[in-house]
Each structure stands twice: as C-alpha cells, then as structure tokens.
Design an enzyme around this catalytic site. Structure first.
Site, PDB file in Angstrom:
ATOM      1  N   GLU A 226       0.839  -1.193   0.000  1.00 44.25           N
ATOM      2  CA  GLU A 226       0.000   0.000   0.000  1.00 44.25           C
ATOM      3  C   GLU A 226       0.875   1.244   0.000  1.00 44.25           C
ATOM      4  O   GLU A 226       0.671   2.160  -0.780  1.00 44.25           O
ATOM      5  CB  GLU A 226      -0.933   0.005   1.212  1.00 44.25           C
ATOM      6  N   ARG A 304      -7.051   2.949  13.706  1.00 40.94           N
ATOM      7  CA  ARG A 304      -7.951   1.801  13.542  1.00 40.94           C
ATOM      8  C   ARG A 304      -7.863   0.861  14.745  1.00 40.94           C
ATOM      9  O   ARG A 304      -8.840   0.196  15.085  1.00 40.94           O
ATOM     10  CB  ARG A 304      -7.671   1.058  12.241  1.00 40.94           C
ATOM     11  N   GLU A 704     -10.500  -8.272   4.967  1.00 43.32           N
ATOM     12  CA  GLU A 704      -9.815  -8.247   6.260  1.00 43.32           C
ATOM     13  C   GLU A 704     -10.523  -8.978   7.402  1.00 43.32           C
ATOM     14  O   GLU A 704      -9.863  -9.595   8.239  1.00 43.32           O
ATOM     15  CB  GLU A 704      -9.570  -6.785   6.668  1.00 43.32           C
TER      16      GLU A 704
END
Length: 749
Positions: A226, A304, A704
């Site tokens: 990413e 997160r 995920e």
C-alpha cells in the site's frame, strides 16, 4: 463465476512485474542499505564500486532534483539517507548496472564509516524517552472513573503481540521506462498507484501528468504494497530519468524482508471491570505501537486500533489510548486488518483474564456483552443492522457447540499426553477508510461498436478476485457474456486520483463507481431501443433485448450499433463517494464506517503436551457476508484470512536483536503456515441477511474481517495448556509458538 485469472495462473501465463518483456538496454538497480540501526554517516567511498565491471551509476540524495522525501502522512522519511541512518536496511544509495549480479558485486566494494548511536527497539522504552511519531490519541465513552465503583470484579493485565511478515509471493519491484517530453511510465507492484505517481512527481520535480503508473496485478500485497511499494518505484524512476534508460528492480526475498516494515507489534496494558452479572461496565486500555523509524501509515493504523479496541462488545465506559512509538526498526506499515487485530487481541485477553480469575468460561462473558442495534462505540458511531448475536447463536446451534464442549471435556479427562482446547471468537469490523477523504473511486467504461466492452477502475487485482467481481457487475448490468468484456490494468492516466486498494473497500468503492457507469450507458442504450419498439418496458438478457418480458430479434450487438449510428455516447466515466460517513478528530467522534461485518468462529485444537506442538482439529465459522455476489471467491478469502491470522497468532515470530538486526530474515528462520498447519476442517456457513445498501450488490467486504478469526487460535491453545497445567499463571504473548507452549505446559504456578 470462478476467478477469471485462474486459468492463466495455472498455465503460468499471468503477467506479473518480472514477466514484463524488457526493452533493449534495460539497466538494473540495487539499493545499498545501512548495516547499522542508528548512526551518523561519517564518510562513504563509492570509487571502487563505480569502477567495478558493469556499473553505470550510483545515485544518492545529492542526485535528487526535487524533494528527498517520500513520507505520506508525515514527511519524515527520506528516499535516501543523508547524514544519519535510523534503521538497518535504510537505503543510502542506488547502484545501477548492466545486471543485478554486477550491482551486488559492486555493493561489496562500498566503504562506509558510521558513528553508531543508541538503538531503541522496544516501544515502551521509546514512549518513556518521549520518542513518538505523533502525539497520543484517546477515545472516550462514558465515565470510567466513576464506573469502577460500580464494578463487582476488576482485573488488570498486560498483553504483547508481535508483528508479521507480509511474505507476498511476488517481492517488491518496479520497472521504469522514459517517454518523450520528460514523461515516464512505471510498472509498479503497488496497491496504491496514485501514491507512487505523487511521490515520483515530488522527487523528480515534475508534474503528475508526466508520470504514468501501470499495474496489471500483484502477486500478493496484504497491505505491504500500500505504501511500501513506493520507494522502489521512485528509485527506478529517478535512475531512468537521469540516465534516459529503462531501469528495473525486482527485490531478492532476503533484501525485501530486511528492508521493509511489517505488521506493527503492540504492547498494551488493560483494566476491565464487570458487575455481578458479568456485564462489562468499564474498560481502559493503553496501546504502545511499535511504529519503527518513520511514520509510514502508523498514525492511521493506530487510529484503527482505537476504533476496534472493544471488538464485538458493548462497554458503556471506555478509555482507549494509544502511543505511536518511534524505534530503530524499519517503518512498520499496513497489514491485513490494519491495526484492528491488535486492538481486538487485547480485549479478548482482558476477557480471558477475567474469566480465568472468576472460574467461568470466557464464552459466558463474551455472549453477555455482544453489541446490539443501537450500541454506541467509543468513537460515537451508533451500530445498526447488527448481526453479532445472530452469528453467535447460529454458530452455537449449527455446529452443536454444547456437544463439542462435552466431547472436549471427556477427551481431556481420559488423556494425559494430549489435551484439547476450545475457544470462541466473535468479530465486529468496520468497513471504510477511516480517513473520510479516501472513500471515493472512479470507473471508465467504453462500449465499442462491435459490442465489446473495456473497463478501467482504480482497483488493483492482487489475488483477491477484485477483477472477477468487476466483471460480474458489467455482465449482470448489461446482460451480456463475459467474453465480451476486458478488464484493463490499473493505470493513473486512465483513472486518476485513486485511493489504494486497501481497507477491504476495493470492491465496494470501485464496484459502485463501475455500476454507476454501466447503468448510465444502459440507460442510453435502452432509450435507443424505446424509439425502435415504442415501449419502455425493456431489459437485456443473455445478449438479447427483451420487451415486455418477451425476447426480440435485436441483439446486444445490434443495439450497440444502432446507438453508434445515432451518435449516442458509448463511453462513461463515473465517480462514487461513500455517503453518510464522517469523523471529527478534534472531538474523536463521528460515523467513520459505512457498515460493520460480523461473525463467530469455534476453534478446537489438540496439544501434544510432551512436545508442545499442536494441531487444529476444526474451525467452524458463521460469517456475515451480506448477499455474497461470489461465494466461491468469498469463501477463499475466509480460508486465506483465517490461516494468515492463525499464522500470526501461532508460528510467525519476527525476531530483532537489541541492535535492530532482523534475525528471522529468511524462510528458514521465519515460519509461516504450511499445509500441515492448516486446520483439518474449516467449515463456513453464510449467515442469511439482507446485506447492506453501501456494500456493492449488498455483498459485504470480505478481505480483512476473517483474519480476526485467527485470534481464537491463540486462546484455544491456551485453554489446552490450562487443561494440562491449570495452576500456571500464563502471560499473554503472541505468537504462541510451540517453544512457548512447551514452556507454559511445565511452568510452575
């Protein structure tokens, strides 16, 4: 529909970065990296390396025409080290030659003199010394200070969880070729083509429209591509721009493992309070994230973690705090789950601590505290369409948990060497980028006048079946066969300003944009048909136009040609932005997720109490897919995510020494799950629900969430160990390797 890449994968015809036909005169690049974790660079001598056979150029920060900076969230990461290095593996220079072999030989001739500085590898030490990537963040709900007085039971503890190597089959790499007018095209093995484009433009000091990033597919990413695919693409782009030659880099596995970041290791302190009915009244947790030497994506990963600190449980009084700690390790980065698994692991450890102390089953506490419709989470989002209880009860009933529990208890009574462990793992995982601005996508669709279709989106195929789902959207919307449709590579000149394919949002975002584009084109085509048939009750099925539910003689191809003759636009560019989501970081409150995914798994493991080894007998799952648009692909994601999660919790131990040197630097020293580690049985049941409007075709994201089921593997093993050694005071320290299991089996009380 099966994965559309499957046939070419089996035949070996799929094109990855290293399969791209090389142009005549292609040069090869090799990063020259630091051999110490923290030091000032006193001197560096490239003369012998430059004079060695086959070497064309060695580039350093002095050769950069723009900014020597590739930090995405925080500008704290130079492309090439200047006066100081902050981790082993930090790139100092780029060696370019006529072969990789020549570059490696030359790298041995570079002479560097370092003045070594103190090294920090532990996040708690970094926090104590004030070494932070950013200020700490805290989420708060209710009032924990007053809530403790209402708790009948209060427990405190600590948990530690290690990182995880991405171990994508295709290593990091890029191939840059110069074009006219100072433009450049780069084939990059990246999940974030726009991020690469932006950083190349920044370092080369050219506008983004002169940088074309093209990605056909990745041989795996898992988050490791990413952000961390960017430096290698920037390096070859710099070399190509300076030398006016094609330049390629395809990293060796051990270089990749040494130089790239991993899943973030975390250490955490927790305090949990329950009332007499085992309802969790209060929970406080402090996370110490090991960010490594630069920010990379650590601030977003830490966020997160905070978002998922209470997992699938409603707790009315919460304080969740996190420190992003700067250490002298490679900058850690995104990994499937993106901080969520680390947060969930701690709350599960806290529940187990409470259960063991009270002499009750953790399942009893878990079940009593599951979120329901209307539950408020610590960051202010009110949950709707909650399936936590539904997945739990369906799992218990479908797999007859009570009978399984009785059977495990009987086995343990009658066996001395072998003990079984049983654990239940509920999950609740939010779907969206937590940075609201990233939740948008575009799609470009062309219908050619022969009826064939080509599609471009910003989504990157990396083995997850994204392109197959995009193909389904096109064929189902247009009512045509798959052989008419071509899914193009991901290219920044065709689809601009893309978000990375990450956060489990690739299918939702790109699929919604594609659906909008296809619907707009279909509407135009049907208007053409209305003039022919004088009716508006039209649809296309199996490549023929239907009027009033009856087939006509007008085929898809005929209709397209009629539209072309009538000068109707047969191209469409659509943009989708996720509605309803928002978040205010100044208040740490908002509605950051489009929806949540729920599920429950039951883990049964058998531990050999003589050896410390273990086998997973079965893992039974009830998962909230919504209305799965491709059950075959989605089941594959469940199985792959589950096994990857089990690996993180059991085998995959990353080891650095106190000088920041990676000791688990090869597949001989870093163990990943193989066929013998896979559970003997994996059973997956699709929960019957209506899905969610913000999921593409109401088919919920599945990338995920299943990794979190792997957390149950840790606690199943722990329960087997406790069955053998019930009085042992066991630390919570993942991964639970056979060595740790063996020591715990014979640990004294």
């Amino acid at each position: 529909m099966i994965n559309i890449d499957a046939h070419n994968h089996v035949k070996g015809k799929s094109i990855y970065l290293d399969d791209i036909q090389e142009l005549n005169g292609t040069l090869y690049a090799l990063p020259f990296d630091a051999t110490v974790a923290h030091a000032k660079i006193k001197s560096i001598d490239f003369d012998a390396a430059l004079n060695s056979h086959g070497i064309v150029r060695i580039l350093t920060y002095k050769d950069i025409p723009g900014l020597n900076q590739i930090g995405g969230i925080i500008p704290d990461e130079p492309l090439f080290a200047e006066d100081e290095v902050h981790f082993r593996g930090q790139v100092i220079a780029l060696i370019i030659g006529t072969s990789e072999h020549h570059c490696r030989q030359a790298s041995k001739l570079v002479k560097v003199e370092f003045e070594e500085l103190p090294v920090i590898v532990d996040p708690r030490e970094a926090q104590a010394k004030g070494k932070l990537i950013m200020p700490p963040r805290q989420f708060k709900l209710g009032d924990t200070e007053s809530a403790w007085a209402k708790c009948t039971h209060i427990f405190e503890g600590r948990s530690d969880v290690n990182g995880q190597e991405h171990l994508y089959i295709e290593t990091q790499g890029a191939y840059a070729r110069p074009k006219e007018d100072g433009s450049i095209i780069i084939s990059s093995s990246t999940q974030g083509p726009t991020a690469v484009q932006r950083m190349v433009a920044q370092v080369l000091a050219i506008p983004m429209h002169k940088v074309e990033i093209d990605t056909v597919r990745l041989g795996g990413g898992f988050g490791g591509k990413e952000d961390q695919a960017t430096p290698w693409a920037v390096m070859v782009a710099l070399a190509s721009q300076i030398l006016h030659k094609p330049v390629k880099m395809s990293m060796h596995r051990m270089d990749d493992m040494r130089m790239t970041g991993k899943r973030h290791p975390y250490s955490a302190d927790f305090k949990i309070g329950l009332d007499i009915d085992l309802k969790i009244i209060a929970y406080e947790v402090t996370h110490y994230q090991n960010a490594g030497a630069a920010a990379d994506l650590s601030p977003a990963v830490m966020e997160r973690t905070l978002f998922h600190s209470t997992n699938a449980y409603f707790i009315p009084n919460v304080i969740a705090k996190a420190f992003s700690c700067k250490t002298n390790l490679p900058p850690n980065t995104a990994f499937r789950g993106f901080g969520g698994p680390q947060g969930k692991f701690v709350i599960e450890a806290a529940i187990v601590k409470a259960a063991e102390s009270l002499g009750v089953s953790p399942a009893l506490i878990q079940r009593k505290n599951l979120v329901v419709d209307g539950s408020e989470l610590s960051y202010g989002q009110i949950l709707q369409q909650v399936e936590a209880t539904n997945t739990w009860e369906t799992c218990m009933k479908s797999y007859d948990y009570d009978a399984q529990k009785t059977r495990v208890e009987e086995f343990n009574k009658n066996n001395k060497r072998f003990k079984k462990g049983l654990a239940i793992q509920p999950i609740c995982f939010g779907i969206s980028f937590t940075n609201t601005m990233m939740n948008h996508a575009r799609a470009l669709v062309h219908i050619y006048h022969d009826g064939s279709v080509v599609v471009s989106t910003g989504g990157v195929e990396m083995g997850q079946g994204l392109n197959t789902k995009m193909l389904q959207i096109v064929t189902e919307t247009f009512g045509i066969r798959a052989n008419r449709v071509r899914i193009e590579s991901t290219n920044t000149l065709r689809v601009a300003n893309t978000s990375p394919t990450a956060a489990s949002a690739g299918a939702d975002l790109n699929g919604k944009a594609l659906q909008m584009a296809c619907n707009a084109l279909l509407s135009r085509l049907l208007k053409v048909a209305e003039t022919e048939l004088n009716t508006d009750k039209l649809q296309i099925n199996d490549e023929f136009l239907f009027a009033n539910d009856k087939a006509t003689e007008i085929s898809w191809k005929d209709l397209v040609m009629k539209a072309h003759v009538m000068r109707v636009a047969l191209s469409e560019n659509a943009h989708y932005a996720t509605p309803t989501i928002h978040y205010d970081k100044t208040k740490e409150k908002g509605h950051p997720f489009a929806y949540h995914v729920y599920g429950t798994s039951i883990h049964e493991v058998t531990v050999d109490c003589l050896k410390g080894t273990y086998e997973f007998d079965s893992i039974n799952i009830v998962h909230d897919f919504g209305k799965s648009m491709n059950p075959t692909i989605d089941n594959g994601q469940i199985e792959g995510g589950l096994v990857q999660g089990i690996g993180w919790m059991t085998l995959e131990e990353i080891v650095y020494n106190d000088q920041g040197r990676l000791l688990s630097n090869a597949l001989s020293t870093y163990k990943v799950p193989d066929i013998y580690s896979v559970p003997k049985q994996i059973n997956i049941q699709h929960l019957e629900t209506e899905g969610h409007e913000l999921a593409i075709k109401k088919s919920k994201a599945v990338g995920e969430p299943p990794l979190m089921y792997g957390i149950g593997a840790y606690f199943a093993i722990r329960n087997a160990v406790k069955a053998f050694n019930p009085n042992a005071d066991l630390a919570v320290n993942a991964p639970y390797t056979p060595e740790k299991v063996l020591m715990d089996l014979y640990k004294k009380a």
